[in-house]
Design a protein around this motif. Structure first.
Motif, mmCIF file in Angstrom:
data_model
loop_
_atom_site.group_PDB
_atom_site.id
_atom_site.type_symbol
_atom_site.label_atom_id
_atom_site.label_comp_id
_atom_site.label_asym_id
_atom_site.label_seq_id
_atom_site.Cartn_x
_atom_site.Cartn_y
_atom_site.Cartn_z
ATOM 1 N N GLU A 138 32.446 51.752 100.188
ATOM 2 C CA GLU A 138 31.597 53.174 99.603
ATOM 3 C C GLU A 138 31.750 53.538 98.215
ATOM 4 O OE1 GLU A 138 31.191 56.288 101.807
ATOM 5 O OE2 GLU A 138 31.918 55.570 103.723
ATOM 6 N N THR A 139 30.500 53.259 97.519
ATOM 7 C CA THR A 139 30.432 53.463 96.230
ATOM 8 C C THR A 139 29.431 54.575 95.745
ATOM 9 O OG1 THR A 139 30.795 51.289 95.785
ATOM 10 C CG2 THR A 139 29.724 52.483 94.063
ATOM 11 N N ALA A 140 29.537 55.527 94.941
ATOM 12 C CA ALA A 140 28.840 56.670 94.569
ATOM 13 C C ALA A 140 28.263 56.276 93.197
ATOM 14 C CB ALA A 140 29.598 57.815 94.507
ATOM 15 N N THR A 141 27.121 56.226 92.901
ATOM 16 C CA THR A 141 26.658 56.076 91.496
ATOM 17 C C THR A 141 25.663 57.157 91.063
ATOM 18 O OG1 THR A 141 26.660 53.719 91.681
ATOM 19 C CG2 THR A 141 25.282 54.461 90.151
ATOM 20 N N LEU A 142 25.990 57.872 90.073
ATOM 21 C CA LEU A 142 25.302 59.038 89.486
ATOM 22 C C LEU A 142 25.024 58.839 88.087
ATOM 23 C CD1 LEU A 142 27.719 61.789 89.020
ATOM 24 C CD2 LEU A 142 28.537 60.028 90.205
ATOM 25 N N ALA A 143 23.766 59.603 87.789
ATOM 26 C CA ALA A 143 23.447 59.689 86.411
ATOM 27 C C ALA A 143 24.195 60.793 85.460
ATOM 28 C CB ALA A 143 21.664 60.111 86.300
ATOM 29 N N ILE A 144 24.753 60.604 84.562
ATOM 30 C CA ILE A 144 25.569 61.434 83.543
ATOM 31 C C ILE A 144 24.850 61.499 82.331
ATOM 32 C CG2 ILE A 144 27.708 60.860 85.163
ATOM 33 C CD1 ILE A 144 28.833 59.346 82.797
ATOM 34 N N ASP A 194 25.491 56.386 83.193
ATOM 35 C CA ASP A 194 26.040 56.327 84.599
ATOM 36 C C ASP A 194 27.451 56.529 85.055
ATOM 37 O OD1 ASP A 194 23.673 54.835 84.066
ATOM 38 O OD2 ASP A 194 23.924 53.355 85.672
ATOM 39 N N ALA A 195 27.674 56.854 85.958
ATOM 40 C CA ALA A 195 29.016 56.828 86.339
ATOM 41 C C ALA A 195 29.262 55.960 87.882
ATOM 42 C CB ALA A 195 29.534 58.086 86.314
ATOM 43 N N ARG A 218 29.371 54.078 82.202
ATOM 44 C CA ARG A 218 28.447 52.961 81.676
ATOM 45 C C ARG A 218 27.057 53.420 80.932
ATOM 46 N NH1 ARG A 218 26.369 49.356 85.632
ATOM 47 N NH2 ARG A 218 25.674 51.236 86.484
ATOM 48 N N ASN A 219 26.596 52.379 80.398
ATOM 49 C CA ASN A 219 25.488 52.411 79.874
ATOM 50 C C ASN A 219 24.819 51.140 79.890
ATOM 51 O OD1 ASN A 219 23.053 52.494 78.263
ATOM 52 N ND2 ASN A 219 23.792 54.002 76.947
ATOM 53 N N PRO A 220 24.055 50.721 80.992
ATOM 54 C CA PRO A 220 23.730 49.388 81.229
ATOM 55 C C PRO A 220 22.765 48.821 80.446
ATOM 56 C CG PRO A 220 23.635 50.794 83.220
ATOM 57 C CD PRO A 220 24.061 51.661 82.277
ATOM 58 N N ALA A 252 29.391 48.077 77.190
ATOM 59 C CA ALA A 252 29.215 49.613 77.069
ATOM 60 C C ALA A 252 29.826 50.133 78.475
ATOM 61 C CB ALA A 252 27.717 49.746 76.793
ATOM 62 N N ARG A 253 31.083 50.091 78.677
ATOM 63 C CA ARG A 253 31.786 50.427 79.926
ATOM 64 C C ARG A 253 33.075 50.989 79.669
ATOM 65 N NH1 ARG A 253 34.787 46.896 83.379
ATOM 66 N NH2 ARG A 253 34.852 48.083 85.550
ATOM 67 N N VAL A 254 33.346 52.044 80.394
ATOM 68 C CA VAL A 254 34.807 52.568 80.342
ATOM 69 C C VAL A 254 35.180 52.653 81.831
ATOM 70 C CG1 VAL A 254 36.418 54.329 79.527
ATOM 71 C CG2 VAL A 254 34.466 53.951 78.206
ATOM 72 N N ALA A 255 36.212 51.725 81.938
ATOM 73 C CA ALA A 255 36.643 51.721 83.447
ATOM 74 C C ALA A 255 38.045 52.546 83.431
ATOM 75 C CB ALA A 255 37.002 50.408 83.835
ATOM 76 N N VAL A 256 38.410 53.178 84.586
ATOM 77 C CA VAL A 256 39.399 54.031 85.101
ATOM 78 C C VAL A 256 39.925 53.598 86.336
ATOM 79 C CG1 VAL A 256 40.480 56.139 84.906
ATOM 80 C CG2 VAL A 256 38.915 55.928 83.521
#
Length: 91
Positions: free
Chosen positions: A5-11, A26-27, A48-50, A56-60
Motif C-alpha cells: 500500500e502506497t499513498a502518493t500526494l502532491a505537496i 510529491d510525497a 521528492r521533486n521528480p 532531488a529526494r529526501v527519504a525518512v
C-alpha cells in the motif's frame, strides 16, 4: 509481509539534499522494509521533486511508534498555530 500500500500526494515545500535546498512537489508514504533503519518494518516517507531527477529526494524511515508521535505532533502544531497564520501561508 509487505502490504504494497502506497499513498502518493502532491505537496508544496522544500527539502535539503546534498546540493542544498530544492522545491518539493510529491510525497510518497508506505509501510515496508527499511533500507537503513534497524527495524524489520518502518513507515517510509519520500519527499521528492521528480522533475529534478533522482537526487532531488529526501527519504525518512520511522519506526511505527515514532511515526505516530510525529503525525500527532504535526497535527498539534497545526492546531496551535495562531488564527489566520495557516491561511496566510496558503496564499
Amino acid at each position: 509481509m509487505c502490504t504494497y500500500e502506497t499513498a502518493t500526494l502532491a505537496i508544496s515545500g522544500a527539502g535539503k539534499g546534498r546540493e542544498g535546498w530544492f522545491p518539493l512537489t510529491d510525497a510518497t508514504v508506505y509501510f515496508d522494509h527499511p533500507v537503513s533503519a534497524p527495524q524489520a518494518h518502518t513507515l517510509n516517507i519520500d519527499f521528492r521533486n521528480p522533475q529534478r531527477g533522482a537526487a532531488a529526494r529526501v527519504a525518512v524511515e520511522l519506526d511505527p511508534a515514532a511515526a505516530r508521535r510525529l503525525a500527532e505532533s504535526i497535527l498539534a502544531m497545526l492546531d496551535a498555530a495562531p488564527p489566520g497564520l495557516i491561511e496566510e501561508s496558503l496564499a
